[in-house]
Design a protein around this motif. Structure first.
Motif, mmCIF file in Angstrom:
data_model
loop_
_atom_site.group_PDB
_atom_site.id
_atom_site.type_symbol
_atom_site.label_atom_id
_atom_site.label_comp_id
_atom_site.label_asym_id
_atom_site.label_seq_id
_atom_site.Cartn_x
_atom_site.Cartn_y
_atom_site.Cartn_z
ATOM 1 N N UNK A 32 -14.604 -6.063 -27.388
ATOM 2 C CA UNK A 32 -16.020 -5.770 -27.263
ATOM 3 C C UNK A 32 -16.829 -6.788 -28.019
ATOM 4 N N UNK A 33 -16.640 -6.852 -29.334
ATOM 5 C CA UNK A 33 -17.287 -7.917 -30.085
ATOM 6 C C UNK A 33 -18.766 -7.693 -30.287
ATOM 7 N N UNK A 34 -19.341 -8.444 -31.204
ATOM 8 C CA UNK A 34 -20.771 -8.352 -31.473
ATOM 9 C C UNK A 34 -21.571 -8.803 -30.280
ATOM 10 N N UNK A 35 -22.749 -8.229 -30.119
ATOM 11 C CA UNK A 35 -23.594 -8.583 -28.983
ATOM 12 C C UNK A 35 -23.981 -10.045 -29.045
ATOM 13 N N UNK A 36 -23.965 -10.686 -27.892
ATOM 14 C CA UNK A 36 -24.407 -12.067 -27.819
ATOM 15 C C UNK A 36 -25.882 -12.151 -27.524
ATOM 16 N N UNK A 37 -26.477 -11.042 -27.145
ATOM 17 C CA UNK A 37 -27.893 -11.054 -26.785
ATOM 18 C C UNK A 37 -28.538 -9.774 -27.272
ATOM 19 N N UNK A 38 -29.786 -9.819 -27.768
ATOM 20 C CA UNK A 38 -30.453 -8.595 -28.202
ATOM 21 C C UNK A 38 -30.880 -7.729 -27.046
ATOM 22 N N UNK A 39 -30.811 -8.223 -25.834
ATOM 23 C CA UNK A 39 -31.209 -7.424 -24.675
ATOM 24 C C UNK A 39 -30.142 -7.466 -23.605
ATOM 25 N N UNK A 40 -28.893 -7.084 -23.999
ATOM 26 C CA UNK A 40 -27.856 -6.964 -23.006
ATOM 27 C C UNK A 40 -28.274 -5.919 -22.009
ATOM 28 N N UNK A 41 -27.738 -6.001 -20.793
ATOM 29 C CA UNK A 41 -28.388 -5.256 -19.744
ATOM 30 C C UNK A 41 -27.611 -4.129 -19.113
ATOM 31 N N UNK A 42 -26.317 -4.001 -19.288
ATOM 32 C CA UNK A 42 -25.694 -2.838 -18.692
ATOM 33 C C UNK A 42 -24.290 -2.618 -19.181
ATOM 34 N N UNK A 43 -23.777 -1.429 -19.006
ATOM 35 C CA UNK A 43 -22.427 -1.073 -19.340
ATOM 36 C C UNK A 43 -21.917 -0.066 -18.322
ATOM 37 N N UNK A 44 -20.595 0.009 -18.169
ATOM 38 C CA UNK A 44 -20.036 1.017 -17.295
ATOM 39 C C UNK A 44 -20.317 2.397 -17.873
ATOM 40 N N UNK A 45 -20.576 3.368 -17.009
ATOM 41 C CA UNK A 45 -20.812 4.722 -17.491
ATOM 42 C C UNK A 45 -20.525 5.726 -16.396
ATOM 43 N N UNK B 207 -27.893 -1.807 -30.610
ATOM 44 C CA UNK B 207 -29.333 -1.661 -30.775
ATOM 45 C C UNK B 207 -29.915 -2.970 -31.297
ATOM 46 N N UNK B 208 -31.028 -3.376 -30.721
ATOM 47 C CA UNK B 208 -31.719 -4.569 -31.200
ATOM 48 C C UNK B 208 -32.722 -4.191 -32.281
ATOM 49 N N UNK B 209 -33.520 -5.172 -32.675
ATOM 50 C CA UNK B 209 -33.616 -6.503 -32.072
ATOM 51 C C UNK B 209 -32.743 -7.552 -32.759
ATOM 52 N N UNK B 210 -32.077 -7.182 -33.842
ATOM 53 C CA UNK B 210 -31.346 -8.157 -34.652
ATOM 54 C C UNK B 210 -29.926 -8.327 -34.131
ATOM 55 N N UNK B 211 -29.314 -9.407 -34.540
ATOM 56 C CA UNK B 211 -27.900 -9.637 -34.281
ATOM 57 C C UNK B 211 -27.405 -10.686 -35.263
ATOM 58 N N UNK B 212 -26.085 -10.800 -35.367
ATOM 59 C CA UNK B 212 -25.460 -11.892 -36.114
ATOM 60 C C UNK B 212 -24.631 -12.657 -35.099
ATOM 61 N N UNK B 213 -25.071 -13.840 -34.763
ATOM 62 C CA UNK B 213 -24.497 -14.546 -33.624
ATOM 63 C C UNK B 213 -24.700 -16.045 -33.809
ATOM 64 N N UNK B 214 -23.842 -16.869 -33.177
ATOM 65 C CA UNK B 214 -24.066 -18.320 -33.261
ATOM 66 C C UNK B 214 -25.254 -18.790 -32.438
ATOM 67 N N UNK B 215 -25.761 -17.927 -31.594
ATOM 68 C CA UNK B 215 -26.907 -18.312 -30.774
ATOM 69 C C UNK B 215 -28.180 -18.331 -31.618
ATOM 70 N N UNK B 216 -28.913 -19.409 -31.495
ATOM 71 C CA UNK B 216 -30.110 -19.587 -32.309
ATOM 72 C C UNK B 216 -31.341 -18.922 -31.685
ATOM 73 N N UNK B 217 -31.191 -18.364 -30.507
ATOM 74 C CA UNK B 217 -32.350 -17.812 -29.810
ATOM 75 C C UNK B 217 -32.931 -16.578 -30.470
ATOM 76 N N UNK B 218 -32.087 -15.761 -31.094
ATOM 77 C CA UNK B 218 -32.568 -14.529 -31.718
ATOM 78 C C UNK B 218 -32.962 -14.816 -33.162
ATOM 79 N N UNK B 219 -34.252 -14.941 -33.382
ATOM 80 C CA UNK B 219 -34.766 -15.273 -34.717
ATOM 81 C C UNK B 219 -35.258 -14.041 -35.474
ATOM 82 N N UNK B 220 -34.927 -12.851 -34.977
ATOM 83 C CA UNK B 220 -35.346 -11.616 -35.646
ATOM 84 C C UNK B 220 -34.783 -11.580 -37.061
ATOM 85 N N UNK B 221 -35.652 -11.343 -38.035
ATOM 86 C CA UNK B 221 -35.232 -11.325 -39.428
ATOM 87 C C UNK B 221 -34.519 -10.037 -39.801
ATOM 88 N N UNK B 222 -33.521 -10.150 -40.658
ATOM 89 C CA UNK B 222 -32.796 -8.985 -41.161
ATOM 90 C C UNK B 222 -33.608 -8.320 -42.260
#
Length: 697
Positions: free
Chosen positions: A1-14, A560-575
């Motif tokens: 599963x791993x940490x989210x790569x995006x603060x607005x992932x869009x779907x999961x199986x349910x 849950x967003x908006x924060x994440x810990x990820x190598x992607x620099x796009x999410x600049x939401x402060x912790x």
């Protein structure tokens, strides 16, 4: 599963569950079934619709879709994972991408043209997609790889080629209710950019977006498409919510006044649940939310949902100041609001709202920014954090019982256990804990090579494996409790691991400790911390393809967003203080093994006086904490209370400080979880042994 790569992932199986009984037994069996029957459900869906869509092959589904595209003059059609609320997990009724493509991963988008079909998904799902997609019909696009264009860029390139060949623009069809407004903006900008770059023409229209009145996949799906669920809301008690709905309304209206907004719109299901202090079970499997929208104006709060969701007297009394309206009225009501007065302005976060809603708001009347609920929900209040701490303690007790059971079966009785049964047994022990409702996501129990499939889900098929004392297992699991949400990953081995495995395990653990022990300035973005999780792996040319951490809700969504810990620099939401994040570095070798160690962490001030002020009920103390001009520093406190397997660690690779960290953590686990276990029970004996101080080299 791993940490989210995006603060607005869009779907999961349910799996939509329309059994409206809300008790622990129901939650247990719903969770139990949700972890073992995905493919069976998919097969039964096909079977149930046999009269309408008799045994449609992947090619026949695409042929039918292309026929509809031809009728409407569409050159391409997009099928995302999303529901109208851009949820991570979605009800069966919205699993359109899975129906049309066969790929059941929780994130991805399908694109169909008249001569090709593609699925974009990130590295967490490449293995799964490769196995599930029919290669004669579909092409996997590995999102995140430099050579793979984004969907807007890909469509812009298609539009350029079509215009060069025929001087005709590319027409892209989509259902406006299941695409974020931000995506449509990106797509139009890509078309404009291509026109300028390739033809040096700012006015040239290379491509256009057409929203269809009826989703084309639904037409093909026909009567076999599942019903949209309507399970009832329940009141989320104030002792766990911390703030009353009137308090939340007041905070939002104050911000609306500052922004000169006359209406705030909340589209995501967890935003609505948080705003109104309600929860639900069954609408979205493993997520305690209900299908609804909400709006707030100066004098009214409106909940848009199926009326069957608010029939109980308790919910009606709890929401007595809230207006109930039909679910489908939300778009027309927003449209009427902006048309009633040109000075009216709607506050909407278009990255978390579907295009159909944003499209009715004129640009001059739109305030497009993060909504007021997002930061409130992310930074937990005192009651919410207490609930999260308690949930992790009882979760630790459940895991201790589970591990004692596994040791008895595997090491003492010499049995082997299937991945499916492991899932069932673990869920059973969680169900014994007070307040347990259901799993917080479908359990991942991957033995040996299956652990390298990051979002693996055990099923009784040829891929399923059995656990013994010779092969490691990765278990990523969690629970939804009435008072909190858990998410933990441990990699276990019931025999003797190889030196290679221990080396990788130790490097993953060092990365986990590296993040856990960080002290950092308030409002640092998560990507600043990500490097510490990978440092030990990078030193020997190793890495992992997912993010390191995602936010977690309080008795809400596990991602849950908006924060994440990820190598992607796009999410600049402060912790910020009060946020809960996962810390889950890993390492995976396709076809051999996977390792991940995940704890949930709460973010706190280093200075305890600031924590006391922030959690104080005294407004003056809270204001003092906020108004302090001094630079504030943050650190982490561990929520997860589950031991880390010591005999998988190469002690000579660990620093004295890291060994001290491990001993201190295990001492804390024993102190908090021990009182919830019977003295001298197998679970207590396992816990004591697992938490004993390590033998240092």
């Amino acid at each position: 599963r791993g940490g989210s790569l995006s603060p607005s992932t869009t779907s999961r199986m349910s799996t939509a569950d329309n059994n409206n009984k809300n008790n622990n037994k129901r939650g247990f069996f719903a969770a139990l079934m949700s972890t073992t029957t995905t493919e069976a459900e998919a097969a039964s869906t096909e079977s149930a619709g046999a009269a309408t869509v008799p045994t449609m092959t992947p090619k026949e589904k695409l042929d039918a879709l292309r026929s509809k595209m031809q009728e409407l003059g569409l050159d391409a059609y997009l099928v995302p994972s999303d529901d109208p609320h851009l949820s991570e997990y979605v009800p069966d009724a919205y699993m359109r991408r899975k129906f049309i493509s066969g790929f059941g991963g929780s994130a991805g988008t399908a694109l169909i043209t008249h001569d090709a079909a593609y699925v974009w998904t990130d590295s967490r799902y490449w293995n799964e997609a490769s196995m599930q997609l029919d290669s004669e019909c579909w092409t996997l696009q590995k999102a995140g790889v430099p050579a793979t264009p984004t969907i807007p860029k890909f469509l812009a390139e298609l539009a350029t080629k079509q215009y060069q060949d025929s001087s005709k623009k590319l027409t892209v069809g989509m259902d406006g209710f299941v695409h974020p407004a931000s995506f449509v903006k990106d797509l139009k900008e890509a078309f404009s950019g291509a026109a300028k770059d390739e033809f040096d023409d700012d006015e040239l229209v290379l491509g256009d977006v057409e929203t269809v009145e009826q989703n084309l996949v639904d037409i093909i799906w026909g009567d076999a498409r599942p019903e949209v669920p309507y399970n009832p809301f329940r009141v989320h008690p104030l002792e766990y919510a911390g703030w009353s709905i009137d308090t939340k309304f007041g905070k939002i209206r104050k911000q609306m006044k500052d922004k000169k907004s006359t209406m705030a719109v909340f589209c995501t299901l967890d935003d609505v649940a948080y705003l109104l202090n309600v929860r639900a079970m069954g609408d979205v499997d493993t997520c305690p939310v209900g299908i609804a929208y909400a709006t707030v104006t100066d004098n009214e709060v409106t909940l848009y949902c199926d009326p069957r969701k608010v029939e109980s007297a308790e919910v009606k009394d709890h929401l007595k100041g809230v207006t109930f309206k039909p679910y489908d009225d939300v778009v027309s009501d927003i449209s009427e609001h902006v048309q009633a007065n040109k000075k009216n302005k709607v506050w909407l976060d278009t990255s978390r709202a579907n295009f159909a809603i944003s499209d009715v708001i004129p640009k001059k009347q739109l305030i497009d920014s993060q909504n007021a609920v997002t930061p409130m929900k992310a930074a937990k209040n005192k009651a919410e954090m207490e609930g999260m701490r308690q949930a992790h303690i009882v979760d630790g007790a459940a895991m201790a019982k589970f591990m004692a059971d596994m040791v008895d079966r595997i090491n003492k009785q010499g049995k082997t256990i299937s991945e499916v049964e492991i899932d069932e047994v673990l869920t059973g022990y969680r169900a014994e804990q007070p307040g347990f409702l259901e799993c917080s996501f479908p359990t991942i129990a991957g033995v040996g090579p299956n652990a390298a499939i990051i979002h693996y889900r055990a099923q009784e098929n040829d891929l399923m494996k059995y656990l013994d004392d010779k092969t490691p297992i990765l278990i990523d699991s969690g629970g939804q409790y009435t008072y909190g949400t858990t998410d933990v990953t441990r990699t276990w081995h019931f025999g003797e691991a190889t030196d290679e495995f221990k080396d990788a395990y130790t490097r993953v653990l060092k990365g986990n400790i590296g993040v856990d022990t960080m002290i950092f300035p308030e409002n640092s973005p998560g990507f600043v911390l990500d490097v510490f999780a990978r440092k030990s792996l990078w030193e020997v040319g190793m890495d992992y393809g997912h993010g390191t951490g995602h936010g977690v809700g309080a008795a809400l969504n596990v991602h849950e967003g908006p924060m994440s810990i990820s190598p992607r620099f796009g999410n600049k939401e402060g912790l910020k203080r009060g946020m809960v994040v996962s810390n889950e570095p890993g390492y995976y070798v396709d076809g051999r093994f996977g390792i991940r160690i995940e704890n949930l962490l709460e973010i706190r001030y280093v200075d305890d006086k600031l924590n006391e002020a922030a959690e104080s009920d005294d407004p003056a103390a809270s204001d003092e904490e906020k108004d302090s001009g001094d630079k504030k520093y943050l650190n982490f406190a561990k929520l997860t209370m589950i031991p880390i397997q010591k005999n998988l660690i190469k002690m000579e690779m660990m620093t004295p400080q890291e060994l001290d960290w491990l001993d201190a953590y295990h001492e804390d686990v024993l102190a908090k979880v021990g009182p919830h276990l019977e003295e001298s029970s197998p679970a207590m004996e396992w816990l004591k042994s697992s938490c004993a101080k390590i033998d240092r080299p």
